[in-house]
Design a protein around this motif. Structure first.
Motif, PDB file in Angstrom:
ATOM      1  N   GLU A   8     -33.831  69.219 -51.281  1.00  0.00           N
ATOM      2  CA  GLU A   8     -34.676  69.246 -52.483  1.00  0.00           C
ATOM      3  C   GLU A   8     -33.836  69.734 -53.667  1.00  0.00           C
ATOM      4  O   GLU A   8     -33.727  70.926 -53.924  1.00  0.00           O
ATOM      5  CB  GLU A   8     -35.878  70.158 -52.245  1.00  0.00           C
ATOM      6  N   LEU A   9     -33.235  68.792 -54.367  1.00  0.00           N
ATOM      7  CA  LEU A   9     -32.271  69.119 -55.420  1.00  0.00           C
ATOM      8  C   LEU A   9     -32.918  69.789 -56.625  1.00  0.00           C
ATOM      9  O   LEU A   9     -32.250  70.526 -57.358  1.00  0.00           O
ATOM     10  CB  LEU A   9     -31.534  67.852 -55.851  1.00  0.00           C
ATOM     11  N   ASP A  10     -34.195  69.526 -56.866  1.00  0.00           N
ATOM     12  CA  ASP A  10     -34.871  70.197 -57.981  1.00  0.00           C
ATOM     13  C   ASP A  10     -35.252  71.627 -57.620  1.00  0.00           C
ATOM     14  O   ASP A  10     -35.147  72.537 -58.454  1.00  0.00           O
ATOM     15  CB  ASP A  10     -36.128  69.422 -58.380  1.00  0.00           C
ATOM     16  N   ALA A  11     -35.686  71.828 -56.384  1.00  0.00           N
ATOM     17  CA  ALA A  11     -36.122  73.165 -55.968  1.00  0.00           C
ATOM     18  C   ALA A  11     -34.940  74.117 -55.809  1.00  0.00           C
ATOM     19  O   ALA A  11     -35.042  75.314 -56.115  1.00  0.00           O
ATOM     20  CB  ALA A  11     -36.901  73.074 -54.653  1.00  0.00           C
ATOM     21  N   PHE A  12     -33.804  73.602 -55.323  1.00  0.00           N
ATOM     22  CA  PHE A  12     -32.616  74.435 -55.111  1.00  0.00           C
ATOM     23  C   PHE A  12     -31.556  74.001 -56.114  1.00  0.00           C
ATOM     24  O   PHE A  12     -31.033  72.888 -56.048  1.00  0.00           O
ATOM     25  CB  PHE A  12     -32.116  74.291 -53.674  1.00  0.00           C
ATOM     26  N   ALA A  24     -27.934  75.509 -45.025  1.00  0.00           N
ATOM     27  CA  ALA A  24     -26.606  75.494 -45.640  1.00  0.00           C
ATOM     28  C   ALA A  24     -26.560  74.507 -46.790  1.00  0.00           C
ATOM     29  O   ALA A  24     -25.944  74.768 -47.838  1.00  0.00           O
ATOM     30  CB  ALA A  24     -25.554  75.149 -44.590  1.00  0.00           C
ATOM     31  N   LEU A  25     -27.210  73.358 -46.630  1.00  0.00           N
ATOM     32  CA  LEU A  25     -27.236  72.368 -47.698  1.00  0.00           C
ATOM     33  C   LEU A  25     -28.025  72.882 -48.898  1.00  0.00           C
ATOM     34  O   LEU A  25     -27.665  72.621 -50.055  1.00  0.00           O
ATOM     35  CB  LEU A  25     -27.838  71.064 -47.182  1.00  0.00           C
ATOM     36  N   GLU A  26     -29.084  73.652 -48.649  1.00  0.00           N
ATOM     37  CA  GLU A  26     -29.837  74.263 -49.748  1.00  0.00           C
ATOM     38  C   GLU A  26     -28.967  75.268 -50.503  1.00  0.00           C
ATOM     39  O   GLU A  26     -29.074  75.386 -51.730  1.00  0.00           O
ATOM     40  CB  GLU A  26     -31.098  74.920 -49.199  1.00  0.00           C
ATOM     41  N   ALA A  27     -28.107  75.977 -49.781  1.00  0.00           N
ATOM     42  CA  ALA A  27     -27.186  76.897 -50.452  1.00  0.00           C
ATOM     43  C   ALA A  27     -26.213  76.131 -51.338  1.00  0.00           C
ATOM     44  O   ALA A  27     -25.955  76.524 -52.485  1.00  0.00           O
ATOM     45  CB  ALA A  27     -26.433  77.728 -49.416  1.00  0.00           C
ATOM     46  N   LEU A  28     -25.663  75.026 -50.820  1.00  0.00           N
ATOM     47  CA  LEU A  28     -24.753  74.219 -51.633  1.00  0.00           C
ATOM     48  C   LEU A  28     -25.470  73.675 -52.867  1.00  0.00           C
ATOM     49  O   LEU A  28     -24.905  73.660 -53.972  1.00  0.00           O
ATOM     50  CB  LEU A  28     -24.185  73.073 -50.807  1.00  0.00           C
ATOM     51  N   ALA A  29     -26.701  73.201 -52.698  1.00  0.00           N
ATOM     52  CA  ALA A  29     -27.469  72.704 -53.841  1.00  0.00           C
ATOM     53  C   ALA A  29     -27.679  73.799 -54.878  1.00  0.00           C
ATOM     54  O   ALA A  29     -27.804  73.517 -56.078  1.00  0.00           O
ATOM     55  CB  ALA A  29     -28.813  72.155 -53.371  1.00  0.00           C
ATOM     56  N   PRO A  83     -14.668  80.735 -59.993  1.00  0.00           N
ATOM     57  CA  PRO A  83     -15.979  80.599 -59.342  1.00  0.00           C
ATOM     58  C   PRO A  83     -16.868  79.530 -59.957  1.00  0.00           C
ATOM     59  O   PRO A  83     -17.557  78.823 -59.206  1.00  0.00           O
ATOM     60  CB  PRO A  83     -16.587  82.002 -59.500  1.00  0.00           C
ATOM     61  N   PRO A  84     -16.900  79.324 -61.296  1.00  0.00           N
ATOM     62  CA  PRO A  84     -17.757  78.248 -61.828  1.00  0.00           C
ATOM     63  C   PRO A  84     -17.389  76.882 -61.265  1.00  0.00           C
ATOM     64  O   PRO A  84     -18.267  76.071 -60.964  1.00  0.00           O
ATOM     65  CB  PRO A  84     -17.517  78.330 -63.338  1.00  0.00           C
ATOM     66  N   ALA A  85     -16.093  76.605 -61.116  1.00  0.00           N
ATOM     67  CA  ALA A  85     -15.674  75.313 -60.575  1.00  0.00           C
ATOM     68  C   ALA A  85     -16.136  75.170 -59.135  1.00  0.00           C
ATOM     69  O   ALA A  85     -16.553  74.087 -58.703  1.00  0.00           O
ATOM     70  CB  ALA A  85     -14.155  75.175 -60.674  1.00  0.00           C
ATOM     71  N   ARG A  86     -16.055  76.261 -58.390  1.00  0.00           N
ATOM     72  CA  ARG A  86     -16.496  76.214 -56.995  1.00  0.00           C
ATOM     73  C   ARG A  86     -17.994  75.972 -56.909  1.00  0.00           C
ATOM     74  O   ARG A  86     -18.461  75.204 -56.054  1.00  0.00           O
ATOM     75  CB  ARG A  86     -16.115  77.520 -56.295  1.00  0.00           C
ATOM     76  N   ARG A  87     -18.755  76.592 -57.773  1.00  0.00           N
ATOM     77  CA  ARG A  87     -20.205  76.391 -57.762  1.00  0.00           C
ATOM     78  C   ARG A  87     -20.548  74.960 -58.166  1.00  0.00           C
ATOM     79  O   ARG A  87     -21.463  74.349 -57.593  1.00  0.00           O
ATOM     80  CB  ARG A  87     -20.890  77.410 -58.681  1.00  0.00           C
ATOM     81  N   ASN A  88     -19.824  74.423 -59.121  1.00  0.00           N
ATOM     82  CA  ASN A  88     -20.066  73.037 -59.511  1.00  0.00           C
ATOM     83  C   ASN A  88     -19.728  72.080 -58.371  1.00  0.00           C
ATOM     84  O   ASN A  88     -20.432  71.081 -58.157  1.00  0.00           O
ATOM     85  CB  ASN A  88     -19.235  72.688 -60.753  1.00  0.00           C
ATOM     86  N   ALA A  89     -18.654  72.377 -57.649  1.00  0.00           N
ATOM     87  CA  ALA A  89     -18.265  71.525 -56.527  1.00  0.00           C
ATOM     88  C   ALA A  89     -19.312  71.587 -55.413  1.00  0.00           C
ATOM     89  O   ALA A  89     -19.629  70.566 -54.788  1.00  0.00           O
ATOM     90  CB  ALA A  89     -16.903  71.950 -55.994  1.00  0.00           C
ATOM     91  N   ALA A  90     -19.857  72.776 -55.162  1.00  0.00           N
ATOM     92  CA  ALA A  90     -20.892  72.928 -54.131  1.00  0.00           C
ATOM     93  C   ALA A  90     -22.118  72.095 -54.495  1.00  0.00           C
ATOM     94  O   ALA A  90     -22.679  71.380 -53.662  1.00  0.00           O
ATOM     95  CB  ALA A  90     -21.265  74.402 -53.971  1.00  0.00           C
ATOM     96  N   ARG A  91     -22.519  72.179 -55.752  1.00  0.00           N
ATOM     97  CA  ARG A  91     -23.681  71.398 -56.205  1.00  0.00           C
ATOM     98  C   ARG A  91     -23.412  69.899 -56.092  1.00  0.00           C
ATOM     99  O   ARG A  91     -24.275  69.131 -55.630  1.00  0.00           O
ATOM    100  CB  ARG A  91     -24.008  71.776 -57.644  1.00  0.00           C
ATOM    101  N   ALA A  92     -22.222  69.474 -56.480  1.00  0.00           N
ATOM    102  CA  ALA A  92     -21.883  68.052 -56.417  1.00  0.00           C
ATOM    103  C   ALA A  92     -21.908  67.551 -54.969  1.00  0.00           C
ATOM    104  O   ALA A  92     -22.333  66.416 -54.710  1.00  0.00           O
ATOM    105  CB  ALA A  92     -20.514  67.814 -57.045  1.00  0.00           C
ATOM    106  N   ARG A  93     -21.464  68.378 -54.052  1.00  0.00           N
ATOM    107  CA  ARG A  93     -21.504  67.973 -52.645  1.00  0.00           C
ATOM    108  C   ARG A  93     -22.950  67.783 -52.185  1.00  0.00           C
ATOM    109  O   ARG A  93     -23.287  66.793 -51.516  1.00  0.00           O
ATOM    110  CB  ARG A  93     -20.808  69.033 -51.786  1.00  0.00           C
ATOM    111  N   ALA A  94     -23.822  68.712 -52.540  1.00  0.00           N
ATOM    112  CA  ALA A  94     -25.228  68.605 -52.130  1.00  0.00           C
ATOM    113  C   ALA A  94     -25.890  67.377 -52.736  1.00  0.00           C
ATOM    114  O   ALA A  94     -26.772  66.767 -52.103  1.00  0.00           O
ATOM    115  CB  ALA A  94     -25.984  69.867 -52.539  1.00  0.00           C
TER     116      ALA A  94
END
Length: 409
Positions: free
Chosen positions: A181-185, A293-298, A343-354
């Motif tokens: 759920e990309l909007d919720a997470f 885990a996927l919700e965490a990445l999202a 860390p911002p780049a890592r968070r963006n990469a996690a979101r992109a993966r999800a």
């Protein structure tokens, strides 16, 4: 089109199977199909929901797990006779596996979703002193051959889960990843006030979102915290979830900077916690997909996953690390993630993966499977990719499912 979903092991408030059933049913309904869900319950009942008519069958509790299991599958068969489905979708490869034979006798196209990997479960349940001595792989192969023979399709959500069916050359294997759920997470749900409720600014906030049962191995996360404390790494761990192992885990965590939240019913609060954490831990070695885990990445939060589970397939470069099954190795991975720059780049990469995993693609894939049209089939190469992911290599992103063909109404 009337689609009946039959399932066991559905947690009363949360869990991967519950989420999957809800998302699929909503997608089927939006596509113009009628959905009936047959689920275990405290008593026989029928409830009309927006996405499905839910028929609950009185079922006993399974120990202290919180699950109820329909122990009389012939009652489900009787309900199927009354409902006369056009398609049957089974989310229990054990107690309800015989429904595939019912579907064959009645000319109903059927699929079964393998939410567990039997060979790994048998290995995990085998006493340590007997491991390597019992024919667990052969036993799993016989059971899986029978399962595949009774259904028109066997659906797995990861190459890791597919590997045991690839091994027996199941001809009707279909690979359909789940979604999130990309909007919720979302990273925007990061809440500094919520974070400070659990950790100081100079402390790293770790989170585990999991049912607290033995196979989830949350004890590995506690061992990792103990090792990080020994190394003088300032961390706090928050565990969101409940289950039969909670009392034992609380004893294990005595003296450590760990907070047990119990089950978090408010999904927005859980989303805020995941987005506010620095690292999410997925210590279970037999996870077949890993929605948490996927919700965490999202949520933009990198993960540390057990190298032996399917969650390792989610770990593309820059979004987390895989670790062997010990507190020491999990502590190493957490330390390495915390020490990584940008860390911002890592968070963006996690979101992109999800964002590569959408429920729309999942629903399209299942509808294509119900229609009997060709779809992404798991291959030996896919199983090899899962093995490579377990060793730390990143598998390619999932191939988007094709648009679902129209089904007869």
């Amino acid at each position: 089109m009337r689609i009946v979903q039959a399932a066991n092991f559905v947690a009363p408030a949360s869990g991967g199977i519950r989420t999957t059933l809800r998302q699929l049913a909503a997608g089927y309904t939006a596509a113009g199909h009628e959905v009936i869900q047959i689920l275990p319950g405290e008593r026989d009942s029928v409830e009309e929901l927006a996405h499905a008519r839910v028929v609950r069958v009185r079922a006993p509790r399974l120990g202290s797990t919180g699950y109820r299991v329909i122990s009389q599958p012939w009652r489900v068969a009787a309900l199927l006779e009354a409902e006369a489905p056009d398609r049957l979708e089974v989310h229990d490869r054990a107690t309800l596996a015989g429904l595939g034979r019912w579907a064959r006798r009645n000319g109903v196209r059927s699929l079964v979703v393998s939410h567990e990997r039997l060979d790994r479960l048998l290995g995990a349940w085998t006493p340590r002193s007997l491991r390597g001595m019992l024919p667990t792989t052969a036993t799993a192969d016989r059971a899986n051959t029978a399962l595949a023979a009774h259904f028109d399709a066997v659906v797995t959500t990861t190459a890791w889960a597919a590997a045991e069916f690839v091994r027996i050359h199941a001809p009707n294997l279909r690979h359909i990843p789940l979604g999130v759920e990309l909007d919720a997470f979302h990273p925007d749900r990061c809440d500094r006030t919520l974070r400070r409720a659990f950790a100081r600014d100079q402390e790293a906030l770790l989170v585990v979102a999991s049912r607290l049962s033995p196979e989830k191995r949350v004890d590995l996360a506690l061992d990792a915290v103990a090792e990080l404390v020994r190394r003088r790494v300032p961390v706090r761990l928050v565990i969101a979830g409940d289950g039969s192992a909670r009392a034992r885990l609380e004893r294990h965590a005595a003296g450590l900077p760990v907070t047990f939240l119990g089950f978090v019913a408010d999904r927005s609060r859980l989303a805020g916690l995941l987005a506010s954490a620095d690292v999410a831990l997925a210590p279970g070695p037999v996870e077949t997909f890993g929605l948490a885990a996927l919700e965490a990445l999202a949520s933009g939060t990198p993960i540390v996953a057990h190298h032996a589970s399917a969650v390792a397939e989610l770990v593309a470069p820059g979004v987390g690390l895989v670790a062997a099954g010990s507190g020491f190795t999990f502590a190493d991975a957490v330390r390495d993630l915390l020490a990584a720059p940008a860390p911002p780049a890592r968070r963006n990469a996690a979101r992109a993966r999800a964002e590569q995993f959408t429920w729309a693609a999942t629903i399209a894939g299942f509808l294509a499977c119900h229609a009997g049209t060709p779809h992404a089939t798991a291959t030996a190469a896919g199983a090899a990719a899962a093995a490579g992911a377990g060793a730390g290599a990143a598998p390619p992103p999932p191939t988007p499912a094709p648009p679902a063909p129209p089904l007869a109404a």
